[in-house]
Design an enzyme around this catalytic site. Structure first.
Site, PDB file in Angstrom:
ATOM      1  N   GLN A  21       0.797  -1.220   0.000  1.00 35.10           N
ATOM      2  CA  GLN A  21       0.000   0.000   0.000  1.00 35.10           C
ATOM      3  C   GLN A  21       0.834   1.276   0.000  1.00 35.10           C
ATOM      4  O   GLN A  21       0.313   2.332  -0.338  1.00 35.10           O
ATOM      5  CB  GLN A  21      -0.961  -0.025   1.192  1.00 35.10           C
ATOM      6  CG  GLN A  21      -1.987  -1.150   1.072  1.00 35.10           C
ATOM      7  CD  GLN A  21      -2.924  -1.218   2.251  1.00 35.10           C
ATOM      8  OE1 GLN A  21      -2.665  -1.903   3.224  1.00 35.10           O
ATOM      9  NE2 GLN A  21      -4.029  -0.502   2.188  1.00 35.10           N
ATOM     10  N   ASN A 169      -2.267 -10.962   8.194  1.00 36.30           N
ATOM     11  CA  ASN A 169      -3.185  -9.839   8.380  1.00 36.30           C
ATOM     12  C   ASN A 169      -4.610 -10.213   7.965  1.00 36.30           C
ATOM     13  O   ASN A 169      -4.838 -10.691   6.842  1.00 36.30           O
ATOM     14  CB  ASN A 169      -2.728  -8.641   7.536  1.00 36.30           C
ATOM     15  CG  ASN A 169      -3.660  -7.454   7.709  1.00 36.30           C
ATOM     16  OD1 ASN A 169      -3.736  -6.873   8.790  1.00 36.30           O
ATOM     17  ND2 ASN A 169      -4.412  -7.123   6.670  1.00 36.30           N
ATOM     18  N   GLU A 170      -5.556  -9.975   8.831  1.00 35.19           N
ATOM     19  CA  GLU A 170      -7.000 -10.104   8.549  1.00 35.19           C
ATOM     20  C   GLU A 170      -7.337 -11.270   7.616  1.00 35.19           C
ATOM     21  O   GLU A 170      -7.785 -11.053   6.484  1.00 35.19           O
ATOM     22  CB  GLU A 170      -7.534  -8.792   7.955  1.00 35.19           C
ATOM     23  CG  GLU A 170      -7.375  -7.601   8.877  1.00 35.19           C
ATOM     24  CD  GLU A 170      -7.888  -6.296   8.254  1.00 35.19           C
ATOM     25  OE1 GLU A 170      -8.369  -6.312   7.124  1.00 35.19           O
ATOM     26  OE2 GLU A 170      -7.789  -5.261   8.931  1.00 35.19           O
TER      27      GLU A 170
HETATM   28  O1  IFM Z   1      -6.141  -0.586   4.110  1.00 38.79           O
HETATM   29  C1  IFM Z   1      -6.666  -1.642   4.854  1.00 38.79           C
HETATM   30  C2  IFM Z   1      -5.560  -2.527   5.393  1.00 38.79           C
HETATM   31  O2  IFM Z   1      -4.791  -3.065   4.383  1.00 38.79           O
HETATM   32  C3  IFM Z   1      -6.137  -3.681   6.179  1.00 38.79           C
HETATM   33  N1  IFM Z   1      -7.106  -3.235   7.154  1.00 38.79           N
HETATM   34  C4  IFM Z   1      -8.117  -2.295   6.734  1.00 38.79           C
HETATM   35  C5  IFM Z   1      -7.482  -1.120   6.022  1.00 38.79           C
HETATM   36  C6  IFM Z   1      -8.571  -0.109   5.578  1.00 38.79           C
HETATM   37  O3  IFM Z   1      -9.468  -0.724   4.727  1.00 38.79           O
END
Ligand code: IFM
Length: 405
Positions: A21, A169-170
């Site tokens: 990102q 992550n998630e």
């Molecule tokens: O940008 C994302 C991130 O990559 C993971 N958690 C949520 C953020 C906002 O949507």
């Protein structure tokens, strides 16, 4: 009249990012997908955003400018920072590891430490080398060995330099968007694949937990889990039954499966979902972010309270909003912290807060337009500008408390 809420001693304060990102110039499954889908996504948004909005490209060029960015984090009073290591840089071809890139991340870790910022290192924040996707990514059980090998290499190199590791992550957001909704790469809308991927990620996490502990028994390991506050409207029985089921599946299933394999819970929190008349998403939406997400800071209190059952330290590894004009960010951070404090005072062991995000960044299939950063990026010049809310956050950090009138 105002009240002062003090946070625990040694509380960690900071912000988070992820490699794809912010770094720029990556080559992974997402960069391939972006090329193929930018025109379609622009059209889907009725041309509101040009195709370039959907191509990560040079992003914030954080890859070259991380020192400048960490200077900003330090200037803003942060004492921790979360970032991710990009697997596709380390292992661009199967089995060929780049020492140069490993050294790059060593410099990143050292640059953080030199500025007094405790690193939280995410080993996988969704992007993958293209070769790994070609062999079926996390859909295939046998493939988790490849991810483990990459992690082992990293952990072996950095053990002793990193205390906090986040393996994944998630997981539920990744599996849901890629395999249930089919809107993210590889856009494979298939329920069986969805379950397989989640199951393999659970196995992967356990594997990596053991690998990390082998190299560093003192390491602190967790995942970052996107938990939602599901509210049963007026506590009605039908709404409560739905809440119970969805809480179990969305919020607790993964955590239950890995509970013996984690030292802390990383909470990423964004959503409140009110269940009314047996229907989800019946929110009032009194305030919303630029992305249309409800701004309901009370929800973090309920989510934290529900995590107390695990009896483990909790770090809020993400919480934030897209707010290009910075009109709600200060309010949102303060109200969220007030609710976090309420949870702490009821015995929830929260030890840190990392706002998402330090910098404006590439928001996956939405591209660059959502602005989450404490620091604004001018994508034309790459100039950084600290938003006013970031200075307010700094005051809170310095006082280690918030004042609420
Ligand atoms: O940008 C994302 C991130 O990559 C993971 N958690 C949520 C953020 C906002 O949507």
């Amino acid at each position: 009249m105002y009240k002062i809420f003090k946070f625990p001693k040694d509380f960690l304060w900071g912000a988070a990012t992820s490699a794809h990102q912010v770094e720029g110039s990556n080559h992974n499954d997402w960069t391939e997908w972006e090329k193929e889908n930018a025109a379609r996504l622009s059209k889907k948004n009725e041309g509101k955003y040009p195709p370039e909005n959907f191509i990560s490209g040079r992003a914030c060029d954080h890859y070259s400018r991380y020192e400048e960015d960490f200077d900003l984090a330090k200037k803003l009073g942060h004492n921790t920072h979360r970032f991710s290591i990009e697997w596709s840089r380390i292992e661009p071809e199967e089995g060929k590891f780049s020492e140069l890139e490993i050294e790059h991340y060593r410099s990143v870790i050292r640059a953080l430490r030199a500025r007094g910022l405790e690193p939280f290192v995410t080993l996988w924040h969704w992007t993958m080398p293209t070769w790994f996707v070609e062999i079926g990514a996390f859909e295939k059980r046998a493939n988790i060995e490849y991810f483990a090998r990459f992690c082992q290499r990293i952990v072996k190199k950095f053990s002793g330099e990193v205390t906090f590791w986040i393996t994944i992550n998630e997981p539920e957001i990744y599996a849901g968007n890629s395999y249930l909704k089919g809107v993210w790469p590889p856009q494979n809308k298939n329920f069986i694949s969805y379950i397989k991927v989640l199951t393999n990620l659970i196995k992967s996490h356990k594997n990596i937990y053991e690998i990390i502990k082998k190299y560093d028994s003192k390491a602190q390991i967790g995942i970052t889990k996107n938990n939602i506050y599901f509210e049963a409207y007026q506590n009605k029985i039908g709404n409560r039954i739905l809440k119970k089921f969805i809480d179990w599946w969305w919020n607790f299933y993964f955590l239950n499966r890995i509970k013996k394999y984690q030292d802390f819970i990383g909470l990423n929190h964004y959503f409140h979902n009110r269940i009314k008349n047996f229907k989800f998403n019946q929110n009032e939406n009194k305030k919303i972010s630029d992305m249309g997400w409800e701004l309901y800071p009370e929800s973090i209190y309920y989510v934290l309270r529900s995590l107390k059952r695990y009896n483990q330290p909790i770090y809020i590894t993400e919480n934030g909003l897209a707010d290009a004009e910075d009109k709600n960010r200060e309010w949102f951070i303060k109200e969220s912290l007030k609710n976090i404090h309420k949870a702490i005072s009821e015995g929830v062991d929260v030890r840190g807060y990392l706002y998402w995000s330090l910098l404006d960044n590439f928001e996956w299939d939405k591209g660059f337009w959502p602005r989450f950063g404490l620091v604004e990026i001018n994508y034309r010049t790459l100039e950084r500008r600290i938003r006013p809310s970031a200075w307010e956050y700094k005051k809170i950090i310095e006082a280690n408390s918030i004042e609420i009138s």
